[in-house]
Write an enzyme that holds these catalytic residues in place. Structure first.
Site, PDB file in Angstrom:
ATOM      1  N   SER A   1      -6.367  -6.271  36.575  1.00  0.00           N
ATOM      2  CA  SER A   1      -5.110  -8.256  36.582  1.00  0.00           C
ATOM      3  C   SER A   1      -4.485  -8.237  37.508  1.00  0.00           C
ATOM      4  O   SER A   1      -3.333  -7.059  36.845  1.00  0.00           O
ATOM      5  CB  SER A   1      -5.147  -7.885  34.953  1.00  0.00           C
TER       6      SER A   1
ATOM      7  N   ALA B   1       7.569  -9.332  37.143  1.00  0.00           N
ATOM      8  CA  ALA B   1       7.994  -9.399  36.147  1.00  0.00           C
ATOM      9  C   ALA B   1       7.817 -11.140  37.088  1.00  0.00           C
ATOM     10  O   ALA B   1       9.234 -11.813  37.414  1.00  0.00           O
ATOM     11  CB  ALA B   1       9.498  -9.999  36.312  1.00  0.00           C
TER      12      ALA B   1
ATOM     13  N   ASN C   1      -9.309 -12.098  31.989  1.00  0.00           N
ATOM     14  CA  ASN C   1      -8.130 -11.259  31.366  1.00  0.00           C
ATOM     15  C   ASN C   1      -6.926 -12.301  29.974  1.00  0.00           C
ATOM     16  O   ASN C   1      -7.111 -13.561  30.746  1.00  0.00           O
ATOM     17  CB  ASN C   1      -7.451 -10.848  31.626  1.00  0.00           C
TER      18      ASN C   1
ATOM     19  N   CYS D   1       1.914  -6.794  27.967  1.00  0.00           N
ATOM     20  CA  CYS D   1       2.574  -7.371  29.167  1.00  0.00           C
ATOM     21  C   CYS D   1       4.063  -7.642  28.705  1.00  0.00           C
ATOM     22  O   CYS D   1       3.922  -7.771  27.880  1.00  0.00           O
ATOM     23  CB  CYS D   1       2.085  -9.120  29.526  1.00  0.00           C
TER      24      CYS D   1
HETATM   25  C1  FMN Z   1       2.242  -8.121  40.068  1.00  0.00           C
HETATM   26  C2  FMN Z   1       1.570  -7.745  39.268  1.00  0.00           C
HETATM   27  C3  FMN Z   1       0.920  -8.678  38.641  1.00  0.00           C
HETATM   28  C4  FMN Z   1       0.511  -8.114  36.988  1.00  0.00           C
HETATM   29  N1  FMN Z   1       0.114  -8.700  36.607  1.00  0.00           N
HETATM   30  C5  FMN Z   1      -0.691  -8.527  34.902  1.00  0.00           C
HETATM   31  C6  FMN Z   1      -1.176  -9.863  34.699  1.00  0.00           C
HETATM   32  O1  FMN Z   1      -1.837 -10.564  34.129  1.00  0.00           O
HETATM   33  N2  FMN Z   1      -2.619  -8.974  33.136  1.00  0.00           N
HETATM   34  C7  FMN Z   1      -2.352  -7.769  33.029  1.00  0.00           C
HETATM   35  O2  FMN Z   1      -3.216  -7.690  32.092  1.00  0.00           O
HETATM   36  N3  FMN Z   1      -1.975  -7.122  33.806  1.00  0.00           N
HETATM   37  C8  FMN Z   1      -0.882  -7.275  34.466  1.00  0.00           C
HETATM   38  N4  FMN Z   1      -0.489  -5.923  35.636  1.00  0.00           N
HETATM   39  C9  FMN Z   1      -0.514  -5.194  35.218  1.00  0.00           C
HETATM   40  C10 FMN Z   1      -1.734  -4.141  36.514  1.00  0.00           C
HETATM   41  O3  FMN Z   1      -3.573  -4.770  35.784  1.00  0.00           O
HETATM   42  C11 FMN Z   1      -2.250  -2.833  36.238  1.00  0.00           C
HETATM   43  O4  FMN Z   1      -2.721  -2.618  34.892  1.00  0.00           O
HETATM   44  C12 FMN Z   1      -0.895  -1.719  36.936  1.00  0.00           C
HETATM   45  O5  FMN Z   1      -0.124  -2.264  38.064  1.00  0.00           O
HETATM   46  C13 FMN Z   1      -1.117  -0.319  36.972  1.00  0.00           C
HETATM   47  O6  FMN Z   1      -1.539  -0.235  38.049  1.00  0.00           O
HETATM   48  P1  FMN Z   1      -1.627  -0.087  39.419  1.00  0.00           P
HETATM   49  O7  FMN Z   1      -0.621   1.038  39.263  1.00  0.00           O
HETATM   50  O8  FMN Z   1      -2.729   0.478  40.728  1.00  0.00           O
HETATM   51  O9  FMN Z   1      -0.627  -1.442  39.774  1.00  0.00           O
HETATM   52  C14 FMN Z   1       0.280  -7.022  36.889  1.00  0.00           C
HETATM   53  C15 FMN Z   1       0.550  -6.023  37.740  1.00  0.00           C
HETATM   54  C16 FMN Z   1       1.797  -6.258  38.729  1.00  0.00           C
HETATM   55  C17 FMN Z   1       1.885  -4.738  39.556  1.00  0.00           C
END
Ligand code: FMN
Ligand code: FAD
Ligand code: FES
Lengths: 320, 307
Positions: free
Chosen positions: B18, B67, B96, B127
């Protein structure tokens, strides 16, 4: 009708480094060669579009060659790609070459200095929307602030090749003349203090230089040169003029104000920190006014821009 | 490569996470989005959200802080503009959902529960970038159970994944609460709240001051937490886990599977290599061939079994 602003073939490509040299006191010039599918994709590159460059696997220059102020940054790992413009793109049958002018400001740009002829580079692009050339344009006023030069130089070239009927004039501003990404110092040319900046002069584009410290051209902000030109050419119909600008956001705001006062079209190329460059992450928000409303929305610099109509941008929300 | 996930048959176990994959059409230039096992949209809220002022991201060693502030088009425009695009995808699509009150979550899920194109929902109660609700839901087990139960009721036959916050004293406590509330699956982990300071200006780099840390930096913690929840909650409750946090290669994905995940999601890595998720599918295939693994499910929780 406006001309196509974007090449549609976004992709992940490999480029070969043709050369990479320190070209001035403060900047380097990197030349890429694209072949095959990549050559085709970048043959469609429009001025103002950009690329995302993966520098994470490049070597770090030896520590004693790194300016003291950047040594801490040099030890930081690079994870994300970095956005860069091209200052020149040349298409020859099956090969496309592109020039990237960069300044050393942190870990990614430091690593880029270690690229050598024959190395390969991973590039995502072409990305975003470039400058639009509206039908009826007779005069293009090109306003540059410091490292905002590359995309404007690219635009100047495409105007001279594709729109020889459009008269372009460049206004080039900088803190000090040596901070400009110019391979040759501007030479005094005219009595009215306008200078010949070779990279524009060879395209038949006259230029004026303004520096904060008076080291070349007019002492003061570049917007004073722009205002003066507009005053001296007040008889030109405003529909014939378009202002194109790239540089620090404060300068873009001032340019937009001037254009707006005279009701002249103005396109600004904006910068934001980008994680993806392709619309996945929403990190690159630009606050924009909605037409006929007090409301604002965030657009994405990487997808809706980086070139925006100056009237819609709410400037000064990001001073990073 | 196919796996069973909460009663769904998925072509492979690799999702995009997401907030890191737009609304799918952005990725279509780089890969065949139908080759994904699953796709999870950016968090959708009842009303549109503009998100935070920039800078919204900053890079750190082996990771990044974001953020974004849940910037999204809101339920109505999501249905009108994004859903038709997503509906064409062959992969299992999860929306989501985020909000500041239980009622908001329920309203979004109720509106979407009848959409045939959707496989289910992922509940974002973790979040770190929204001031109200968000992380507070995700850290209090009583609230986790209550919100899960309320949303599950609105879900109809759709699969409900609850996404867990990592920065809690004992993640198994919140995991148990979500299971008690009726979660069909758990996803972990979301990002860790973190800060980067600009020492020249003495100010945090992000306008929001703090942001969520993601990327390779959090991977070993995520693997540990997946394994902990698998051993202490999921194995016995027969609840599948979607593991994520710093995955950028098939080897990373295999670690999560061994730790106890049934499927994995790729987040930050897609920013660097847009087709990372489908490369991981190919890499998993190679690994299975090399290890003579015929069913991927054999890998799930296989940690400590003879290699
Ligand atoms: C730019 C960005 C935006 C994100 N937006 C959301 C979101 O809207 N909802 C959510 O549940 N997680 C959000 N996440 C979290 C990711 O889905 C994920 O849980 C987290 O980044 C860890 O995985 P990764 O290290 O592979 O990025 C976001 C992460 C990033 C980097
Ligand atoms: C569309 C676009 C085109 C660009 N074209 C060029 C170009 O042609 N030549 C060139 O030299 N640079 C260009 N840049 C800027 C370039 O992306 C940054 O200089 C580069 O990311 C720095 O990486 P680094 O690791 O060396 O430094 P970092 O440590 O990442 O950055 C050093 C400092 O620069 C600032 N910064 C970094 N990235 C950005 C950004 N995207 N916007 C505003 N401030 C930033 C930050 O304040 C940071 O403290 C462009 C940026 C964009 C968005
Ligand atoms: S940089 Fe990711 S959306 Fe613009």
């Amino acid at each position: 009708m406006t001309q196509e602003r974007a090449s549609r073939k976004k992709g992940s490509h490999t480029a070969t480094v043709l050369s990479n040299v320190q070209a001035g006191e403060c900047f380097w010039k990197l030349r890429f060669r694209f072949e095959g599918e990549a050559a085709q994709a970048f043959a469609g590159f429009r001025p103002g579009q950009f690329i995302q460059f993966d520098t994470s696997e490049l070597a770090i220059p030896s520590i004693e060659t790194i300016p003291v102020a950047l040594r801490n940054g040099a030890r930081r790992n690079v994870l994300l790609r970095r956005p860069f413009s091209f200052s020149d793109v040349t298409v020859e049958s099956n090969v496309t070459t592109a020039d990237l002018l960069y300044c050393i400001v942190g870990p990614a740009s430091l690593r880029m200095t270690t690229l050598r002829e024959g190395d390969t580079a991973s590039i995502v692009g072409p990305l975003g929307n470039g400058f639009a050339v509206r039908e009826g344009t007779r005069i293009a006023l090109l306003v540059v602030g410091g490292m905002g030069l590359p995309p404007i130089r690219c635009l100047a070239k495409s105007l001279s090749v594709e729109h020889p009927d459009i008269t372009a004039v460049a206004f080039i501003g900088s803190r000090t003349v040596n901070a400009l990404p110019l391979e040759e110092r501007p030479a005094v040319f005219e009595e009215d203090l306008s200078l010949s900046v070779p990279t524009f002069a060879t395209l038949g584009v006259p230029s004026m230089v303004a520096t904060d410290d008076g080291s070349a051209g007019h002492r003061g902000p570049v917007t004073e040169c722009l205002s003066q030109w507009l005053q001296e050419n007040a008889d030109r119909p405003r529909e014939e003029i378009v202002v194109y600008a790239c540089g620090p956001e404060r300068m873009l705001a001032a340019v937009a104000r001037i254009a707006n006062e005279k009701d002249i079209d103005c396109q600004v190329s904006m910068e934001r920190r980008m994680a993806c460059g392709i619309g996945l992450c929403q990190s690159c928000a630009i606050e924009c006014r909605l037409a006929d409303s007090d409301e604002t929305i965030y657009k994405l610099c990487c997808q809706d821009g980086p070139v925006f109509d100056a009237r819609e941008v709410v400037f000064g929300t990001d001073d990073a | 490569m196919s796996v069973e996930f909460a009663g769904l048959r998925l072509a492979n176990p690799v999702f995009t996470a997401s907030g890191t994959c737009g609304y799918a059409d952005e990725l279509a230039d780089f890969m065949d989005v139908d080759a994904l096992g699953g796709f999870i949209t950016k968090s959708i809220t009842l009303k549109p959200r503009k998100g935070n002022p920039t800078p919204r991201i900053v890079e750190t060693d082996a990771g990044m802080l974001n953020a974004i502030g849940l910037a999204n088009v809101g339920l109505e425009r999501f249905v009108a503009e994004k859903l038709p695009v997503i509906a064409r995808m062959k992969s299992a699509v999860f929306v989501n959902v985020a909000g500041t009150t239980i009622e908001e979550y329920v309203a979004v899920v109720e509106r979407l529960a009848g959409e045939k194109a959707l496989a289910g929902f992922e509940l974002n109660i973790s979040c770190p970038n929204v001031k109200k609700g968000g992380i507070s839901f995700g850290t209090d087990p009583a609230q986790v159970e209550e919100i899960t139960r309320a949303v599950k009721k609105a879900c109809g036959s759709k699969v409900l994944i609850v996404k867990l916050a990592p920065a809690v004293t004992d993640i198994s406590v919140t995991a148990r609460a979500a299971v008690a509330g009726g979660a069909d699956a758990l996803s972990l982990i979301n990002t860790f709240t973190a800060m980067v300071i600009d020492i020249e200006t003495r100010r945090p780099v992000l306008t929001n001051r703090t942001g969520g840390l993601s990327g390779p930096a959090i991977k070993p913690i995520a693997v540990y937490l997946v394994n902990k929840v698998y051993r202490e909650v999921a194995r016995e409750a027969r609840i599948p886990l979607l593991g994520l946090g710093g995955i950028r290669s098939a080897a990373d994905a295999v670690e999560f599977l061994m730790a106890g995940a049934t499927a994995v999601a790729v987040g930050t890595a897609s920013f660097v290599e847009p087709d990372c998720a489908v490369q991981i599918v190919a890499g998993l295939r190679d690994y299975c061939a090399r290890k003579k693994i015929t069913r991927l499910a054999e890998l799930t929780g296989s940690l400590d079994r003879p290699a």
